[in-house]
Structures are given as C-alpha cells and as structure tokens.
Design a protein around this motif. Structure first.
Motif, PDB file in Angstrom:
ATOM      1  N   PRO A  77       0.839  -1.201   0.000  1.00  0.00           N
ATOM      2  CA  PRO A  77       0.000   0.000   0.000  1.00  0.00           C
ATOM      3  C   PRO A  77       0.873   1.250   0.000  1.00  0.00           C
ATOM      4  O   PRO A  77       1.988   1.247   0.540  1.00  0.00           O
ATOM      5  CB  PRO A  77      -0.796  -0.121   1.307  1.00  0.00           C
ATOM      6  CG  PRO A  77      -0.758  -1.574   1.640  1.00  0.00           C
ATOM      7  CD  PRO A  77       0.551  -2.085   1.140  1.00  0.00           C
ATOM      8  N   ALA A  78       0.370   2.332  -0.596  1.00  0.00           N
ATOM      9  CA  ALA A  78       1.185   3.534  -0.788  1.00  0.00           C
ATOM     10  C   ALA A  78       1.763   4.053   0.526  1.00  0.00           C
ATOM     11  O   ALA A  78       2.955   4.393   0.613  1.00  0.00           O
ATOM     12  CB  ALA A  78       0.354   4.627  -1.465  1.00  0.00           C
ATOM     13  N   GLY A  79       0.938   4.136   1.577  1.00  0.00           N
ATOM     14  CA  GLY A  79       1.423   4.646   2.854  1.00  0.00           C
ATOM     15  C   GLY A  79       2.522   3.787   3.436  1.00  0.00           C
ATOM     16  O   GLY A  79       3.525   4.292   3.977  1.00  0.00           O
ATOM     17  N   GLN A  80       2.382   2.467   3.333  1.00  0.00           N
ATOM     18  CA  GLN A  80       3.406   1.558   3.839  1.00  0.00           C
ATOM     19  C   GLN A  80       4.690   1.658   3.018  1.00  0.00           C
ATOM     20  O   GLN A  80       5.796   1.529   3.551  1.00  0.00           O
ATOM     21  CB  GLN A  80       2.892   0.124   3.849  1.00  0.00           C
ATOM     22  CG  GLN A  80       1.712  -0.112   4.788  1.00  0.00           C
ATOM     23  CD  GLN A  80       2.039   0.230   6.236  1.00  0.00           C
ATOM     24  OE1 GLN A  80       1.561   1.241   6.752  1.00  0.00           O
ATOM     25  NE2 GLN A  80       2.852  -0.595   6.875  1.00  0.00           N
ATOM     26  N   ALA A  81       4.542   1.894   1.721  1.00  0.00           N
ATOM     27  CA  ALA A  81       5.726   2.061   0.872  1.00  0.00           C
ATOM     28  C   ALA A  81       6.505   3.316   1.263  1.00  0.00           C
ATOM     29  O   ALA A  81       7.740   3.326   1.252  1.00  0.00           O
ATOM     30  CB  ALA A  81       5.314   2.127  -0.598  1.00  0.00           C
TER      31      ALA A  81
END
Length: 658
Positions: free
Chosen positions: A247-251
């Motif tokens: 997911p973008a936030g985790q990336a």
C-alpha cells in the motif's frame, strides 16, 4: 549567537601603544573624528562595560550609558545594557534603543535577537511591529516565525511547504510553523512525506517523530518503529505484504525505515533494497546512495560498490550534493578515476564549479590519459593562496616563489578615512576582546569601500593598530593578492621562532597553524573553552604542565605561555605521526585519536597523492578545512621566512617530511 558572543572574552589589558595610536587615529583630521575621542574616564567605563557584558552582566553597561550614549561606541554600550536581559526586556526598552540608534550592526543584532525572543513568547503584536519596521530578516527561523504569526500570515509571499523544505531539518521555528499549516490542511500529506524523507536523510529522527500525528492513522502509529527498530519493522512488513505491491502509505514508511537503517547498518539496508520490488528505481537509487554515504564515513570498503549500484539503479536520479561529494572521495580512496568523472558529471552547475571538484576532475582526466584537458584545467586553478591552487601548482611541477623584489606593504595610519565609524568601532571592539562583534562591524566597514586599493588600505590600518584578525580578514577579500605580506603578517615573530626552536617545529608550520587557529588574536576564546593564540584547552594545558618539563611553568593566558603550551602539544603530535605536519595538524584539531582511527580503517597507498586523498576523506568537515588551511598557510609562510622557492608536495606527505 548570544552564547557565542559571551564566550569571546578579553584575556589581558589592551596594549598601551595600541591605545595611544588608536586615540591618535580617531583624533586626527576632521570634526567627525574628533567627536569620537573618549576621555580617560569614558575609556575606563567602556572597558568595564565590555568586560562585564562578556560575562553576561548588563549593569556596568547600563550605568555607563549616560556617559557614552552619544559617543561612537554608544550603540554597543546600549546593546550590552539590554542583550543579557532579553528574557525580561520590554518592547518599550527596545523601542527606546532603536529610536536613539536606528541603524548599525548592534541595532541589527538586537533586532534579530528580540524577534527570536518575541516569537518564543508568542507575543505576536510586538513581533509584527518589529518585523515590519525594517527589512525582512535573513534568518530563515524568523521567516518561519513570521509565517505562523496570525497578524503576518496573510502576507506570506512563499508557500509554507517551500519555506519549510528550505530550512534545516532540525529548525524548531520552521517545524513549529509546519505543524500550524498541517493542522489547517495547507500542507498536503504528499508534501509531509517528502519532508519526512528529507529529515531522515539528515538523521533528524527526533524532529521527524513529532509529525507522526499528521500522518494517516495506519502509518502514524508505525513511524516510531521505523526509527527505533527499522530492520524488525521491515521484516514484519515483508511477512505481511511480501516483497512487492505494498500500500502507498506503507511504501512511504518503507523508504523512511531503509533511510534509518542505512544510517546505522548500511550493509543491511543495501541487502533489503536488492530484494524489495515495492521500491521503484528512484527509491532504490536514493537508498543505495545513502547507504554508500554512511558506509564511506566509516571507511567501509563496500561503499564504492554501493555507489556504483546506486547509479546503475537509476542513472537519471539526481543525488544531493553531499552524496556526490562523498562519491568522489570514495572513488579517490579506491583509485577509481572513472567514478570520479561520473560523480563530477552528475553535479549541478554550482557544485561543479567549486575548486575541489574541478581539481579532482582534472586529476581524473590526467589519470585517464586526457592530458591536454587536464593541464588546461589545472592551469586555470593554480594559485599560491588556496589549497587546491597549490595542489594544481604541485601537479604542474611549479614551485611557489616569493619575488625577492617585492616591497613591504607600507603602513600608514591615514590610509583609511578616519571618519568612518564602523572601521573605528570595529578596531575598538577588537581591543576590548569582543572579536565576533568586531568582525561584524568590520564587514560593514569593508562593504562600504570601493575596490581592492581601499580594502588593502583598510587591512594596513588594522595591522597598524594590531588588529591582526581584522587585517587578515580584509586581505582575504582581495583576489589574487599583490603583496605576499599583505594577508600573511607575522606578529609575535620572535616568540613564535623561540617556541619553534624549543620544540623542533618549523616556524612556517607553527605560524600557519596559529593563523588558522586565532588569526593572531591573543585574547580569543572558543565556544568550547580553547584559549589564546594556539587555542589550547585548559585541560590540555594542565596535562602539559605536569608531563612536559619545558611547559611546567607556562601561563595559558600569556602570549609566551600559550605558545609554549601549544607548540609542545603540536610537537608531540608530529612526533607521534612520524614527522607528518598534515597528521599533526589533524590531531591538533580533532584529537590524536581521530587520525589514528582513520588510518587504522584505511591507509592510503604510498605516493604523492596519499596526503591529499587522505585529507579529502577526513570525515569531519571542520577538520578537513582546517588541515587544508594550515598546510596552505605553511607553504606561504615558508616562502616568506625562507625566502626561497617552495616545493609543495612534501607538505602533504603522510610520512616524515624531508
């Protein structure tokens, strides 16, 4: 700044000859100059006020102000009466000062410090009034304070994020401003991620964690783990998401965690980067550059390999200047001249024009067989006054020669206009022991001069009044330099010669080091307590007095005693490092353990380039610049004192000098 000013203390009384000549200089010529004469009683009040101010006491200045407020030193006495009590000062007191002294260096310092104090108090009405009553401050912290001032916010001329991202990562004022705009939704989440990345690259982790509440809920609670346990967090996330399609936030958090890991375990960070498809090419390049940077500071042999991998991951990625600078230094250690060329080609125009990168690019060309281009570049760089200029001369086999027919620089008291208040004030401040303030006034004075001839005259006037540091500073602004002795004066010549003879040091080396340490300002004290011409620490002085017979009775606060202590310590370092002046200078600045530790991690191969490459790779910027300056000074002083051409190469050898 206030703390730095307070530790520049006078260490002995002003020489009588200097006082007399200073009064004569002030008193000759015009009615303006005559108005600047101080009576004996005023001189005594001024000395008492300055000494007390250096110790943080405002009262003698406040008591002396009625007698001195209309003299040329009035603005400074008024400043000394207010600055030590900023925390209890009132707007009315500040306004009374500015009404009487509407301009000048002292006014500028007080205004800036008062604005910082008003912002700390969150006294926005008074902050607004002071901020608007004058030109915009050049301090970015104050621009950020103005951006969070409710009365000034609407007049903000740049976007809050642009201002925030231009500030140092740990700037408290700008970070406080950012939190205001984040709470109002005027800084986007995407911009916050970008700024957090900057903070992690700068190792400003504590500052970054204060922005966790502004991240989306899934990530806000995990930010701390990316700092405290990055490898564990990454491994846990791999178990959950695999190696790709995060997911973008985790990336975003992954990039931050890897930046943190690169700072503490570069090899682990590099291994993760090679296996994680959740990272795009630019992120991989960014992370590998940072891993290589942190590895090279500890002389890790793999750093060059990681720099090569970083470039290969995304040749279009533009690394920060700091990363490219250390890419060049790493390549020098490895003897990888192709990488030197690769790194300098990636630099932006401003960085690429710096003398150090022009020099190393030319050496890379020389090593790669591009002889004509290399010689052309080196010829453009050669100069007796700069470190890389001297190295260029050495590479071209050109000795540094002092022309025997050069006349000595004339000393004339009338060379500088006697009615110039900043120049007169600067020299007075110098002899009061307030060197930082003296340099600030001197800069204002020099900015009002027209061309090299007037600057040379100002330098001669400073030397006439034994304000050596001011004269050296003025001379440094003259490009090229016509007279070798203009910026390379040698006060205390007999004392320096005696100390050199007693300890086995070369006079030129001792003089070159003193010029860099103190500019021959014998009363100067550093922010860590180093004192005198040779900036000797009191603890070092005590050790020398008990362990070195020749230093047993030396007085740290006298010229002779300070030279005795400092030269003995410098001589011990030179003996320890096999006679190398380069390593002795590094040890004198950073402590003897530092160069020993660096040599233990990496020893340059023998040859003429060992010294310059070792110096370029000193991890501490201040020490790196210090060593380069001391060695440059040494060559010039050797030419002056020996009165013969100087071969430059021996100065940068790591072994015994011939």
């Amino acid at each position: 700044m206030a703390a730095f000013k307070a530790i520049l203390r006078v260490r002995s009384s002003r020489p009588a000859a200097v006082l007399v000549s200073l009064v004569l200089w002030m008193g000759c010529g015009t009615s303006v100059a005559t108005a600047g004469i101080l009576s004996a009683a005023q001189e005594q009040l001024l000395n008492s006020a300055a000494t007390a101010f250096a110790q943080g006491d405002y009262r003698p200045a406040a008591d002396a102000l009625p007698e001195l407020e209309n003299t040329y030193m009035g603005p400074w006495v008024g400043y000394w009466s207010l600055q030590p009590r900023l925390n209890i000062m009132t707007q009315r007191q500040y306004q009374r000062y500015t009404l009487h002294y509407p301009g000048g260096v002292a006014h500028h310092l007080l205004r800036r410090q008062w604005l910082l104090e008003l912002a700390r108090r969150k006294d926005w009405p008074d902050f607004t009034q002071v901020y608007q009553d004058g030109s915009p401050p050049d301090l970015i912290s104050l621009r950020c304070d103005a951006a969070r001032d409710p009365l000034l916010r609407t007049s903000l001329v740049v976007a809050p994020f642009f201002l925030w991202s231009s500030a140092p990562a740990n700037d408290q004022a700008c970070n406080a401003m950012a939190r205001v705009y984040l709470a109002q939704g005027q800084i986007k989440t995407s911009e916050l991620w970008h700024r957090l990345q900057q903070m992690y690259e700068a190792s400003a982790f504590s500052a970054a964690l204060r922005f966790a509440p502004f991240l989306p809920p899934p990530q806000s609670g995990q930010l701390a783990q990316t700092v405290t346990a990055p490898a564990t967090w990454i491994s846990q996330q791999i178990q959950q998401y695999g190696t790709g399609n995060w997911p973008a936030g985790q990336a975003h958090l992954l990039v931050l965690a890897l930046l943190r890991l690169a700072a503490i375990h570069p090899a682990d960070a590099a291994r993760f980067v090679q296996t994680l498809d959740a990272l795009d090419a630019a992120d991989k390049s960014l992370l590998l550059y940072n891993a290589a940077y942190h590895a090279t500071l500890s002389f890790c042999s793999e750093s060059g390999h990681w720099y090569a991998q970083a470039y290969a991951a995304d040749p279009q990625f533009h690394p920060r200047p700091r990363l490219l600078a250390w890419m060049v230094r790493t390549a020098l250690r490895d003897g990888d001249w192709n990488m030197v060329e690769l790194a300098t080609r990636q630099m932006g125009a401003v960085q690429r024009q710096q003398r150090q990168w022009q020099f190393w690019s030319a050496i890379a060309q020389l090593q790669l067989g591009q002889t004509q281009a290399a010689y052309t570049a080196l010829a453009a760089l050669e100069s007796p006054w700069t470190y890389y200029g001297q190295l260029a001369m050495a590479t071209l086999n050109r000795p540094l020669i002092l022309k025997s027919g050069d006349p000595p620089a004339p000393i004339e008291v009338s060379a500088t206009p006697v009615n110039n208040a900043p120049g007169r004030t600067a020299i007075t401040l110098y002899h009061l022991g307030l060197y930082f303030d003296a340099l600030a006034e001197w800069d204002q004075f020099l900015k009002g001069l027209n061309g090299p001839a007037e600057i040379e005259a100002a330098a001669r006037t400073a030397f006439q009044h034994e304000a050596w540091l001011l004269g050296i500073h003025a001379s440094s602004l003259i490009r090229g330099g016509k007279d070798w002795r203009q910026g390379y004066v040698l006060p205390y010549a007999q004392e320096i010669s005696a100390a050199a003879a007693q300890t086995g040091l070369r006079r030129a080396f001792l003089a070159g080091l003193i010029r860099q340490e103190s500019g021959f300002a014998f009363g100067i004290q550093s922010d860590v307590g180093a004192q005198g011409l040779m900036q000797v620490m009191p603890a070092t002085a005590r050790w020398l007095q008990t362990h070195v017979a020749g230093a047993a009775t030396a007085d740290l606060h006298s010229v002779d005693g300070n030279l005795t202590l400092g030269s003995h310590y410098l001589s011990l370092q030179q003996q320890h490092f096999g006679g190398s002046e380069l390593l002795a200078a590094a040890a004198y600045n950073a402590g003897p353990g530092a160069p020993q530790r660096w040599l233990g991690r990496w020893t340059p191969p023998p040859g003429p380039w060992a010294g310059p490459i070792f110096t370029a790779n000193i991890p501490f910027r201040q020490t790196r610049h210090y060593v380069q300056s001391v060695l440059t000074n040494t060559v010039v002083y050797a030419a002056i004192l020996d009165r013969k051409p100087q071969t430059i190469w021996p100065e940068w050898r790591l072994g015994t000098n011939p």
